[in-house]
Motif scaffolding. Sequence first.
Motif, short mmCIF file in Angstrom:
data_model
loop_
_atom_site.label_atom_id
_atom_site.label_comp_id
_atom_site.label_asym_id
_atom_site.label_seq_id
_atom_site.Cartn_x
_atom_site.Cartn_y
_atom_site.Cartn_z
N VAL A 1 31.08 -2.90 -22.43
CA VAL A 1 30.67 -2.54 -23.78
C VAL A 1 29.32 -3.18 -24.12
O VAL A 1 28.44 -2.51 -24.68
N ALA A 2 29.15 -4.44 -23.77
CA ALA A 2 27.87 -5.10 -24.04
C ALA A 2 26.74 -4.44 -23.27
O ALA A 2 25.63 -4.27 -23.80
N GLY A 3 26.99 -4.06 -22.04
CA GLY A 3 25.97 -3.37 -21.25
C GLY A 3 25.61 -2.03 -21.86
O GLY A 3 24.43 -1.67 -21.94
N PHE A 4 26.60 -1.30 -22.31
CA PHE A 4 26.36 -0.02 -22.95
C PHE A 4 25.53 -0.19 -24.22
O PHE A 4 24.58 0.55 -24.46
N ASP B 1 20.46 0.15 -27.26
CA ASP B 1 19.39 -0.56 -27.98
C ASP B 1 18.04 -0.33 -27.31
O ASP B 1 17.03 -0.11 -27.99
N PHE B 2 18.00 -0.38 -25.99
CA PHE B 2 16.76 -0.16 -25.26
C PHE B 2 16.19 1.22 -25.57
O PHE B 2 15.01 1.36 -25.90
N VAL C 1 12.72 2.34 -27.44
CA VAL C 1 11.74 3.17 -26.74
C VAL C 1 11.44 4.43 -27.57
O VAL C 1 10.28 4.81 -27.72
N LEU C 2 12.47 5.06 -28.08
CA LEU C 2 12.28 6.33 -28.79
C LEU C 2 11.77 6.15 -30.22
O LEU C 2 11.09 7.03 -30.73
N HIS C 3 12.10 5.05 -30.84
CA HIS C 3 11.74 4.86 -32.25
C HIS C 3 10.70 3.76 -32.46
O HIS C 3 10.49 3.32 -33.58
#
Length: 57
Positions: free
Chosen positions: A41-44, A49-50, A54-56
């Motif tokens: 879950v933390a990895g997801f 978040d990454f 990147v997109l925003h």
Amino acid sequence: MAVANAKKLLVLLVVAFVIYAIVQSPQQAADVVHTVRNMIVAGFHGIVDFFNKVLHG
């Protein structure tokens, strides 16, 4: 052919070990499953978040 049999044997041994570990110590097995779930879950969340950054911007 021998490699396929070796893979089947290895899988069988791993499954047998997991069942043995669960039967011998169910609380510790549950703790391991809980810890692995939290890591996934933390990895997801990290990936989400990454991509949000990147997109925003």
